[in-house]
Design a protein around this motif. Structure first.
Motif, PDB file in Angstrom:
ATOM      1  N   LEU A  13      32.783  35.860  26.579  1.00 50.25           N
ATOM      2  CA  LEU A  13      31.473  36.159  27.445  1.00 50.25           C
ATOM      3  C   LEU A  13      31.011  35.019  28.468  1.00 50.25           C
ATOM      4  O   LEU A  13      30.163  35.316  28.987  1.00 50.25           O
ATOM      5  CB  LEU A  13      30.220  36.159  26.115  1.00 50.25           C
ATOM      6  N   PHE A  14      32.093  33.793  28.361  1.00 48.77           N
ATOM      7  CA  PHE A  14      31.569  32.920  29.569  1.00 48.77           C
ATOM      8  C   PHE A  14      31.923  33.686  30.816  1.00 48.77           C
ATOM      9  O   PHE A  14      31.470  33.100  31.828  1.00 48.77           O
ATOM     10  CB  PHE A  14      32.547  31.634  29.304  1.00 48.77           C
ATOM     11  N   VAL A  15      32.775  34.717  30.902  1.00 48.74           N
ATOM     12  CA  VAL A  15      33.186  35.308  32.114  1.00 48.74           C
ATOM     13  C   VAL A  15      31.786  35.832  32.676  1.00 48.74           C
ATOM     14  O   VAL A  15      31.635  36.220  33.844  1.00 48.74           O
ATOM     15  CB  VAL A  15      34.030  36.314  31.707  1.00 48.74           C
ATOM     16  N   THR A  16      30.815  36.317  32.076  1.00 49.02           N
ATOM     17  CA  THR A  16      29.517  36.744  32.608  1.00 49.02           C
ATOM     18  C   THR A  16      28.707  35.753  33.145  1.00 49.02           C
ATOM     19  O   THR A  16      27.728  36.171  33.815  1.00 49.02           O
ATOM     20  CB  THR A  16      28.656  37.274  31.381  1.00 49.02           C
ATOM     21  N   ARG A  17      29.079  34.540  33.376  1.00 53.44           N
ATOM     22  CA  ARG A  17      28.186  33.620  34.256  1.00 53.44           C
ATOM     23  C   ARG A  17      28.311  33.685  35.607  1.00 53.44           C
ATOM     24  O   ARG A  17      29.308  33.951  36.007  1.00 53.44           O
ATOM     25  CB  ARG A  17      28.669  32.121  33.720  1.00 53.44           C
ATOM     26  N   SER A  18      27.338  33.897  36.061  1.00 56.59           N
ATOM     27  CA  SER A  18      26.900  34.282  37.533  1.00 56.59           C
ATOM     28  C   SER A  18      27.654  33.207  38.536  1.00 56.59           C
ATOM     29  O   SER A  18      27.403  32.048  38.013  1.00 56.59           O
ATOM     30  CB  SER A  18      25.434  34.457  37.871  1.00 56.59           C
ATOM     31  N   GLY A  19      28.037  33.742  39.586  1.00 59.00           N
ATOM     32  CA  GLY A  19      28.462  32.969  40.801  1.00 59.00           C
ATOM     33  C   GLY A  19      29.563  32.212  40.588  1.00 59.00           C
ATOM     34  O   GLY A  19      29.912  31.244  41.321  1.00 59.00           O
TER      35      GLY A  19
END
Length: 648
Positions: free
Chosen positions: A359-365
């Motif tokens: 789920l770290f992949v969903t961090r923006s930018g």
């Protein structure tokens, strides 16, 4: 708790030991049965017409979200309709149901078509609250010219005499006509299912990489007129074979990162509307306490993400099952280690591990920012109950709810035996031979409360605003051409490794000595219609010497860098695209010969796209106009400075 072997588990990681022993679905013994659990809040059910009216295909991505053609959030609330990947377990007579998963002989088509009319199966999918279906298939299905036996489609006589592929066509058409989004999943090469050393370990197990890509292109073209066929889930659970691990970024025939990108870009050239779903590595290493082993999942994406010719089409995927673990195969006995299973972690530990692995992949930018789809998870819902698994399922669905995560439960359809007992008690809906349904929506399935919580969870809805993107270029071993424009043209820097940004982006940064690059569309200037320029000398350095004593590759006036080439790691050329309007010529030199020089904010600053190497990067409000390099002082011709100019 004493483990046991059962065909009812969805085995996800059984692996080769040092003696190349096949490890199949190995799971804990179930605990005592629990009384029926009432649903707290049944899923919101849409009819086919209502679901179809609620979204418009095709799908794409914005930041961490999947969106429909109108830019509205489309959260993937999905299930896996298994069967077309095959159900034979690899030993014994293939015509004996006893040798098939849970004694369910699919005849290599989606399960249940012998027991229930397809319209009624889809009605049950609506009742579960689903809006999308992951549809596993085997490569063998594409080439199978045999017809399915009449007995396999008893409840759907219109499918008699059809090949498995023609049955898949009919299933896809029925699903999409009923409003469901369909994501095709290449689950296996052969019809053998599943796991460990079954010949399906990698995309090129039992077939060449080219054949795998050709099959995907065939399917992309076959369904491209149906805009509710929304995605290509490229390969299921890539893992170790007898002798070799899959890897992420080594540039060889076992490089999953490379293979996924190659296939994804070929698919997008055949159908630019499809989502490209990439699952990480399911297992590496030999599972003993004295040898390296583990389940990388999406962790390598943190430093080596994927870039496609359509940067709004990438979705990452990961699988989680309670009986496996971040370093546990899920096996018992041979192949079992002392690493914890997911179901043995505390809720806080589980949440952290799921974030670290996926789920770290969903961090923006960031360069890796993308939606994450948990495309498989599940648990056994009826009969004997495993208390740890039950707690894990509640905790895991809590994580999905908290993070507003896209999901797909495994599996949707199973059978009940003559006594009305589910043959696969993981299935969300089971059908008897006469079509009687026993599903999670019926009393007696403990998963109902957690499932209803999940499908009814509040989350982001409505319009999703476009957000800037950053994407990596990786020239470690070969060309990295993700510009559709340049892919359609000749080699623009013969004999050198080349990296081209997607056509919607420009070059924003370079790594020193590793040939990595960073692209962005932040504040992207509109490209002009003129020719792109390959710069190999200083002829365009006309506005002052911004890197005295260094060789400079500089774009012409009113052009910005969109690619570069290297010889070994030395700069060879800069590729520049014309802007539709005038660009400022004032600027600044960004030196990174002695350390990173990156913006303090924006620009994927919270992630490393060239690990172990200095990086130079323009601000999001600037365009990269030039690169300085030198062979003096043993610098080796690698980039030392960038010329960054304001966008306006």
């Amino acid at each position: 708790m004493t483990p046991r072997i059962t065909p009812l588990r969805r085995a996800t990681a059984a692996l080769a030991t040092s003696s190349a022993l096949l490890l199949c679905s190995l799971v804990p013994t179930a605990a005592a049965a629990d009384p029926a659990t009432a649903s707290a809040s049944a899923p919101s059910v849409l009819s086919g017409a209502q679901l179809a009216a609620s979204w418009t295909g095709p799908l794409s991505t914005r930041d961490r979200y999947v969106v429909d053609a109108d830019g509205d959030r489309f959260k993937l609330k999905s299930g896996n309709w298994a069967g077309a990947q095959g159900t034979w377990q690899g030993s014994g007579d293939v015509n004996d149901p006893a040798n098939h998963q849970a004694r369910q002989m699919s005849h290599n088509i989606p399960l249940g078509l012998d027991r229930k009319p397809i319209s009624q199966i889809l009605a049950d999918f609506h009742a579960l609250g689903l809006n999308s279906i992951r549809l596993p298939f085997a490569n063998a299905l594409i080439h199978d010219t045999s017809t399915v036996p009449d007995s396999a489609v008893t409840a759907n006589p219109q499918l008699k005499g059809k090949t498995p592929l023609q049955v898949l066509d009919a299933v896809v058409a029925a699903l999409t006509a009923d409003g469901f989004a369909v994501i095709l999943n290449n689950h296996t090469t052969s019809y053998r299912f599943c796991c460990g050393l079954d010949g399906n370990e990698r995309w090129n197990s039992g077939q060449s990489t080219q054949q795998w890509i050709d099959d995907w292109v065939f399917l992309a073209k076959r369904y491209r007129n149906d805009k509710r066929v929304v995605g290509a889930d490229l390969r299921n659970e890539v893992r170790r074979d007898t002798w070799d691990d899959p890897n992420w970024g080594w540039g060889d025939d076992h490089d999953l990162n490379k293979a996924l990108e190659e296939a994804g870009n070929k698919i997008l050239q055949a159908d630019p509307d499809l989502l490209i779903v990439m699952e990480g590595i399911n297992w590496q290493g030999i599972p003993t306490d004295i040898t390296p082993h583990g389940r990388p999942t999406l962790t390598p994406v943190a430093t080596l993400s994927n870039t496609l010719i359509r940067s709004d089409k990438l979705v990452y995927a990961a699988h989680f099952y309670g009986y496996t673990g971040p370093n546990h195969t899920g096996a018992t006995g041979t192949g079992e280690t002392h690493d914890p299973r997911y179901e043995e972690l505390t809720p806080a530990q589980l949440a952290q591990v799921v974030d670290d692995q996926a789920l770290f992949v969903t961090r923006s930018g960031q360069h890796f920012t993308a939606p994450v789809w948990i495309s498989e998870f599940g648990a056994a819902g009826r009969g004997d109950l495993d208390a740890r698994e039950r707690a894990w399922f509640a905790n895991f669905t809590d994580i999905l709810v908290k993070n507003d995560t896209d999901f797909a439960i495994w599996p949707l359809v199973g059978w009940t035996d003559a006594n009305g007992t589910p043959q696969d008690n993981w299935a969300m809906v089971n059908y008897s031979a006469d079509g009687t349904r026993l599903g999670v929506m019926d009393t007696g399935d403990w998963r109902a409360t957690a499932w209803d919580k999940l499908v009814n969870a509040p989350g982001r809805t409505g319009p999703i605003a476009p957000a800037p993107r950053w994407n990596m270029l990786n020239l470690d071993y070969a060309d990295y051409n993700v510009s559709a424009t340049k892919l359609a043209g000749p080699d623009w820097s013969v004999g050198n490794r080349k990296g081209n940004c997607p056509d919607s982006q420009r070059l924003a940064g370079l790594g020193r000595s590793d040939s990595r690059g960073l692209c962005t569309d932040a504040g992207q200037p509109v490209k002009g219609t003129g020719s792109w320029t390959v710069v190999t000398d200083e002829r365009y350095v006309t506005d002052g010497d911004w890197a005295s004593g260094y060789s400079k590759l500089q774009c012409p006036a009113n052009a910005f860098a969109v690619g570069y080439s290297v010889n070994k790691n030395a700069m060879a050329a800069l590729l520049c695209a014309p802007a539709a309007a005038s660009l400022p010529v004032n600027g600044r030199a960004v030196w990174f010969d002695n350390g990173d020089n990156r913006p303090a904010t924006g620009g994927s600053t919270g992630s490393d796209w060239a690990p172990g190497h200095y990086k130079g990067q323009c601000a999001d409000t600037e365009y990269l106009a030039g690169v300085a390099h030198t062979w003096k002082w043993n610098h080796g011709g690698v980039p030392d400075a960038l010329l960054c100019r304001p966008l306006g």
